[in-house]
Enzyme design. Sequence first.
Site, PDB file in Angstrom:
ATOM      1  N   LYS A  14     -29.873  19.503  41.990  1.00 24.82           N
ATOM      2  CA  LYS A  14     -30.484  18.222  41.600  1.00 24.82           C
ATOM      3  C   LYS A  14     -29.653  17.041  42.109  1.00 24.82           C
ATOM      4  O   LYS A  14     -30.187  16.100  42.679  1.00 24.82           O
ATOM      5  CB  LYS A  14     -30.596  18.110  40.061  1.00 24.82           C
ATOM      6  CG  LYS A  14     -31.425  19.199  39.426  1.00 24.82           C
ATOM      7  CD  LYS A  14     -31.497  19.035  37.915  1.00 24.82           C
ATOM      8  CE  LYS A  14     -30.169  19.165  37.190  1.00 24.82           C
ATOM      9  NZ  LYS A  14     -29.560  20.505  37.261  1.00 24.82           N
ATOM     10  N   ARG A  89     -34.331  16.609  29.573  1.00 27.05           N
ATOM     11  CA  ARG A  89     -33.822  17.974  29.462  1.00 27.05           C
ATOM     12  C   ARG A  89     -34.557  18.793  28.411  1.00 27.05           C
ATOM     13  O   ARG A  89     -34.304  19.976  28.264  1.00 27.05           O
ATOM     14  CB  ARG A  89     -32.379  17.943  29.005  1.00 27.05           C
ATOM     15  CG  ARG A  89     -31.325  17.773  30.046  1.00 27.05           C
ATOM     16  CD  ARG A  89     -31.274  18.871  31.043  1.00 27.05           C
ATOM     17  NE  ARG A  89     -29.948  19.398  31.228  1.00 27.05           N
ATOM     18  CZ  ARG A  89     -29.026  18.851  32.012  1.00 27.05           C
ATOM     19  NH1 ARG A  89     -29.287  17.778  32.690  1.00 27.05           N
ATOM     20  NH2 ARG A  89     -27.864  19.402  32.122  1.00 27.05           N
ATOM     21  N   ARG A 128     -18.176  24.534  43.664  1.00 25.52           N
ATOM     22  CA  ARG A 128     -18.497  23.102  43.725  1.00 25.52           C
ATOM     23  C   ARG A 128     -17.255  22.213  43.559  1.00 25.52           C
ATOM     24  O   ARG A 128     -16.383  22.476  42.751  1.00 25.52           O
ATOM     25  CB  ARG A 128     -19.493  22.749  42.617  1.00 25.52           C
ATOM     26  CG  ARG A 128     -19.678  21.234  42.478  1.00 25.52           C
ATOM     27  CD  ARG A 128     -20.865  20.868  41.675  1.00 25.52           C
ATOM     28  NE  ARG A 128     -20.889  21.479  40.373  1.00 25.52           N
ATOM     29  CZ  ARG A 128     -21.965  21.498  39.592  1.00 25.52           C
ATOM     30  NH1 ARG A 128     -23.084  20.962  39.999  1.00 25.52           N
ATOM     31  NH2 ARG A 128     -21.908  22.055  38.420  1.00 25.52           N
ATOM     32  N   ARG A 161     -15.339  20.277  38.177  1.00 24.92           N
ATOM     33  CA  ARG A 161     -15.816  19.827  36.867  1.00 24.92           C
ATOM     34  C   ARG A 161     -15.302  20.747  35.770  1.00 24.92           C
ATOM     35  O   ARG A 161     -15.242  21.944  35.939  1.00 24.92           O
ATOM     36  CB  ARG A 161     -17.358  19.811  36.859  1.00 24.92           C
ATOM     37  CG  ARG A 161     -17.906  18.502  37.367  1.00 24.92           C
ATOM     38  CD  ARG A 161     -19.389  18.492  37.551  1.00 24.92           C
ATOM     39  NE  ARG A 161     -20.176  19.145  36.508  1.00 24.92           N
ATOM     40  CZ  ARG A 161     -21.498  19.173  36.510  1.00 24.92           C
ATOM     41  NH1 ARG A 161     -22.174  18.574  37.470  1.00 24.92           N
ATOM     42  NH2 ARG A 161     -22.155  19.790  35.553  1.00 24.92           N
ATOM     43  N   ARG A 172     -23.961  27.344  29.736  1.00 26.75           N
ATOM     44  CA  ARG A 172     -24.970  26.355  30.170  1.00 26.75           C
ATOM     45  C   ARG A 172     -26.255  27.070  30.563  1.00 26.75           C
ATOM     46  O   ARG A 172     -27.344  26.636  30.201  1.00 26.75           O
ATOM     47  CB  ARG A 172     -24.431  25.544  31.355  1.00 26.75           C
ATOM     48  CG  ARG A 172     -23.408  24.508  30.919  1.00 26.75           C
ATOM     49  CD  ARG A 172     -22.516  24.077  32.055  1.00 26.75           C
ATOM     50  NE  ARG A 172     -23.214  23.385  33.122  1.00 26.75           N
ATOM     51  CZ  ARG A 172     -22.742  23.282  34.368  1.00 26.75           C
ATOM     52  NH1 ARG A 172     -21.582  23.820  34.682  1.00 26.75           N
ATOM     53  NH2 ARG A 172     -23.423  22.625  35.265  1.00 26.75           N
TER      54      ARG A 172
END
Length: 222
Positions: A14, A89, A128, A161, A172
């Site tokens: 996203k 969400r 990431r 992160r 998550r």
Amino acid sequence: MTVIVLLGAPGAGKGTQAQLLAERLEIPHVATGDLFRAAVRDDSPIGREARRFMERGQLVPDDITIRMLLDRLERPDAVGGAILDGFPRNRAQAQALDAALAEQESRVDLAVNIDVPSEELVERMSGRWVCEAAGHVYNESTNPPQQSGICDIDGSPLVQREDDKADTVRARLDLQLVSLREVIAHYAKAGILRTVDGRQSIDDVAGAIYDVVRGANASTAG
Ligand code: AP5
Ligand code: MG
């Protein structure tokens, strides 16, 4: 006013795609995750509250999230609309957004679901890196920066992160996919949902999203 919602599981792409589309359409990229991470960094009251949920992989409560997002959309740069990334969400957030836009005689124009299988999501998030200044997104194997550890766009340091640790990633995915399905159903019912295959290269996903956006514009024109 153009309001486009990008939907997808954690790690679906996203943020990567919202940034590209925002540049192309010249409207801001608004990501609730980035707003929360900035608030955590500033140690503001919202940041202190949000952190407790983010580190467990849970959604931050709707009242805080909705207020923060609507405040952001009131800033002058968003008068022409926004690309929303990570919001809504769940169904309550989707309804709150519809109500706020209706007050301005506007609405969500298009919701694009970036579809990626769960197995690939875990791998993407473990590789990431994001820039400290603005959250620009990289990946060790699929999208490396030109210079290791430095953002190509603004030169700020790249960091991992907090919520990309393996345990939090699993939480998550476990906790958030049900509410993602609620949001997908909400926009399917409104007739504005499109799905793109998020397993393609970043450029090909961007092309598929842009085709969908142009198609939506063509069908609403005239
Ligand atoms: P948020 O920041 O929104 O995280 P998320 O939804 O978990 O999504 P990610 O940012 O992890 O993934 P992404 O889809 O943006 O993928 P990316 O482009 O980075 O939210 C974080 C937390 O904040 C939540 O858990 C929650 O606690 C809270 N929060 C936020 N919004 C909220 C809300 N509305 N309500 C309540 N709580 C909220 O890509 C991932 C990786 O893959 C990158 O390394 C990238 O380079 C790579 N990649 C991207 N595309 C491709 C491709 N096509 N091929 C190969 N690699 C690719
Ligand atoms: Mg993101």
